[in-house]
Design a protein around this motif. Structure first.
Motif, PDB file in Angstrom:
ATOM      1  N   THR A 193      11.762   2.151  19.125  1.00 43.12           N
ATOM      2  CA  THR A 193      11.254   3.503  18.908  1.00 43.12           C
ATOM      3  C   THR A 193       9.976   3.476  18.067  1.00 43.12           C
ATOM      4  O   THR A 193       9.671   2.482  17.397  1.00 43.12           O
ATOM      5  N   LEU A 194       9.303   4.587  18.100  1.00 45.86           N
ATOM      6  CA  LEU A 194       8.157   4.763  17.226  1.00 45.86           C
ATOM      7  C   LEU A 194       8.578   4.655  15.762  1.00 45.86           C
ATOM      8  O   LEU A 194       7.877   4.061  14.938  1.00 45.86           O
ATOM      9  N   THR A 195       9.720   5.242  15.450  1.00 42.41           N
ATOM     10  CA  THR A 195      10.269   5.150  14.090  1.00 42.41           C
ATOM     11  C   THR A 195      10.344   3.695  13.644  1.00 42.41           C
ATOM     12  O   THR A 195       9.947   3.355  12.522  1.00 42.41           O
ATOM     13  N   LEU A 198       6.706   2.136  13.083  1.00 43.91           N
ATOM     14  CA  LEU A 198       5.948   2.630  11.934  1.00 43.91           C
ATOM     15  C   LEU A 198       6.676   2.426  10.614  1.00 43.91           C
ATOM     16  O   LEU A 198       6.083   1.989   9.622  1.00 43.91           O
ATOM     17  N   ASN A 199       7.968   2.748  10.585  1.00 46.38           N
ATOM     18  CA  ASN A 199       8.673   2.593   9.319  1.00 46.38           C
ATOM     19  C   ASN A 199       8.860   1.135   8.922  1.00 46.38           C
ATOM     20  O   ASN A 199       8.942   0.819   7.739  1.00 46.38           O
ATOM     21  N   LEU A 202       5.786   0.469   7.006  1.00 44.62           N
ATOM     22  CA  LEU A 202       5.833   1.125   5.694  1.00 44.62           C
ATOM     23  C   LEU A 202       6.783   0.387   4.753  1.00 44.62           C
ATOM     24  O   LEU A 202       6.509   0.245   3.563  1.00 44.62           O
ATOM     25  N   LEU A 208      -0.366   3.055   6.385  1.00 37.70           N
ATOM     26  CA  LEU A 208      -0.862   3.316   7.730  1.00 37.70           C
ATOM     27  C   LEU A 208      -2.242   3.954   7.667  1.00 37.70           C
ATOM     28  O   LEU A 208      -2.454   4.919   6.938  1.00 37.70           O
ATOM     29  N   LYS A 209      -3.175   3.413   8.421  1.00 40.09           N
ATOM     30  CA  LYS A 209      -4.549   3.918   8.406  1.00 40.09           C
ATOM     31  C   LYS A 209      -4.873   4.734   9.654  1.00 40.09           C
ATOM     32  O   LYS A 209      -5.564   5.748   9.571  1.00 40.09           O
ATOM     33  N   ASN A 210      -4.406   4.276  10.797  1.00 42.11           N
ATOM     34  CA  ASN A 210      -4.618   5.002  12.047  1.00 42.11           C
ATOM     35  C   ASN A 210      -3.434   4.775  12.972  1.00 42.11           C
ATOM     36  O   ASN A 210      -2.934   3.653  13.080  1.00 42.11           O
ATOM     37  N   ILE A 211      -3.007   5.838  13.629  1.00 47.22           N
ATOM     38  CA  ILE A 211      -2.015   5.722  14.698  1.00 47.22           C
ATOM     39  C   ILE A 211      -2.622   6.422  15.902  1.00 47.22           C
ATOM     40  O   ILE A 211      -2.877   7.624  15.862  1.00 47.22           O
ATOM     41  N   ILE A 212      -2.861   5.668  16.941  1.00 49.86           N
ATOM     42  CA  ILE A 212      -3.586   6.208  18.092  1.00 49.86           C
ATOM     43  C   ILE A 212      -2.862   5.905  19.396  1.00 49.86           C
ATOM     44  O   ILE A 212      -2.441   4.771  19.630  1.00 49.86           O
ATOM     45  N   LEU A 236       0.192   2.224  22.260  1.00 57.16           N
ATOM     46  CA  LEU A 236       0.151   2.666  20.870  1.00 57.16           C
ATOM     47  C   LEU A 236      -0.744   1.691  20.118  1.00 57.16           C
ATOM     48  O   LEU A 236      -0.604   0.478  20.278  1.00 57.16           O
TER      49      LEU A 236
END
Lengths: 242, 242
Positions: A193-195, A198-199, A202, A208-212, A236
């Motif tokens: 998942t995106l979670t 990204l997490n 973190l 996080l600087k950019n999520i595109i 992503l």
């Protein structure tokens, strides 16, 4: 088990016919978006995970990197890398990224292009990457989008006449192995998942600087199927700083 | 135009029958995930955008907030809020969040639960929120997931016998108005990409602390349709710090 699909003769040859293989970075739809979030390479030590043909390695050197280590699980890919994108400042190393090991704070910059969806466990890899990086360093990667990997086949859903109806999402929160069809061959990929993407960053000391989610670039819209890529997010791109 | 669907008699009544309306926070599937990323409210000045029944306002006060301003576009919702979740430290104010205005650095914490998908333009709102907040303050919100809003109808795709096949995604990069069916009524919502949600925050001086796609909680899995929610991401929770 780490699959090494790119050393499969048939797959390797088909991959070689893709625009991104023939034309390099300029043939990759996500490149304009990725380039925008790449850090300054000047004087930096760079690691490229799953470097493939080595296009990004050469780009880093051409943009001032002091040294680049490109790693890949596929011997065939690396032999093309040596041939097309060899450089005295680039070392190409045959190794699955899950098996790499480096001293703490070895690299300033870690990049990876469309390779993490072949990795079963992202968490230990992200922890390693963080450990290998100097504080303040940049980690930039692209991966297949969780929307694109969730269902499994990575194909559109069609009506009886073969027209695209929409893109199917299913099993989103069931992470793990998927069998996708890529270049007409079955390939094992891993959905997360995106979670999780990204997490995990973190939680491993990155900000996080950019999520595109890159959209197809204007000047590629006339390529077959490219306007359809406005209908689903396929990739992503994440840039993060340690 | 800002739609005020919650002041529609029929819709308002149907909303009142939902678990989240009857049981408050404990009836909301995403609450356990949201609660985990809420900041310490002790002594803080809090703004709740699209506060609805006011459950989160009362929670903030019960957890030490000095004052809470809950705003909503719907008079009916706010009258329930006063009745169910009134408190001397809470002010409920009737106003569309796009029309609010405050002096710089008025609030320590801004929260919003499932309201931003009713807002047409996120960018000016995010800029306002950032301006209204004190440095170091927290901004925590939930919204419908871009996967959930992209296609438009927000319904599953079924086979001829009415069984769920999968969830459809389409028009992902075409942001803007969608007509969804919610509680049997047509409601205008606004789709925006994940890129827009997250990068708008980054570009307005926020650092991202948590990005979560909440899964249905274990103890709700026996509710009708809840296991299906493992098949698609319906909501997005973001916590950020100015």
């Amino acid at each position: 088990m780490k699959e090494n699909k790119y050393d499969n003769e048939v797959f390797f040859e088909k991959y070689g016919e893709m625009d991104r293989s023939q034309k390099g970075l300029m043939g990759a739809g996500e490149w304009p978006a990725l380039r925008k979030v790449l850090p300054d390479f000047t004087g930096k030590r760079v690691l490229d995970l799953g470097c493939g043909y080595g296009w990004h390695c050469l780009y880093a050197v051409q943009n001032g990197a002091e040294s680049v280590l490109g790693t890949d699980i596929s011997e065939k890919m690396l032999s093309v890398a040596e041939e097309k994108n060899g450089h005295e400042k680039i070392e190409y190393r045959l190794c699955a990224m899950e098996d790499l090991d480096f001293p703490d704070e070895t690299f300033d910059i870690v990049i990876s292009s469309l390779a993490f969806h072949y990795v079963k466990d992202f968490e230990p890899l992200a922890a390693n990457i963080s450990r290998w990086m100097k504080p303040g360093g940049y980690f930039v990667f692209s991966a297949e989008h969780p929307v694109f990997t969730a269902y499994g086949t990575q194909d559109w859903y069609y009506d009886a006449d073969g027209n695209i109806l929409h893109f199917p999402v299913d099993r989103y929160f069931y992470e793990g192995e998927r069998t996708a069809v890529f270049l007409g061959e079955e390939v094992t990929k891993y959905h997360r998942t995106l979670t999780t993407y990204l997490n995990t960053l973190l939680q491993n000391g990155f900000s996080l600087k950019n999520i595109i989610e890159p959209q197809p670039p204007e000047d590629m819209m006339d390529l077959p199927g490219m306007t359809d890529e406005m209908r689903r997010p396929m990739m992503l791109i994440v840039s993060a700083q340690k």
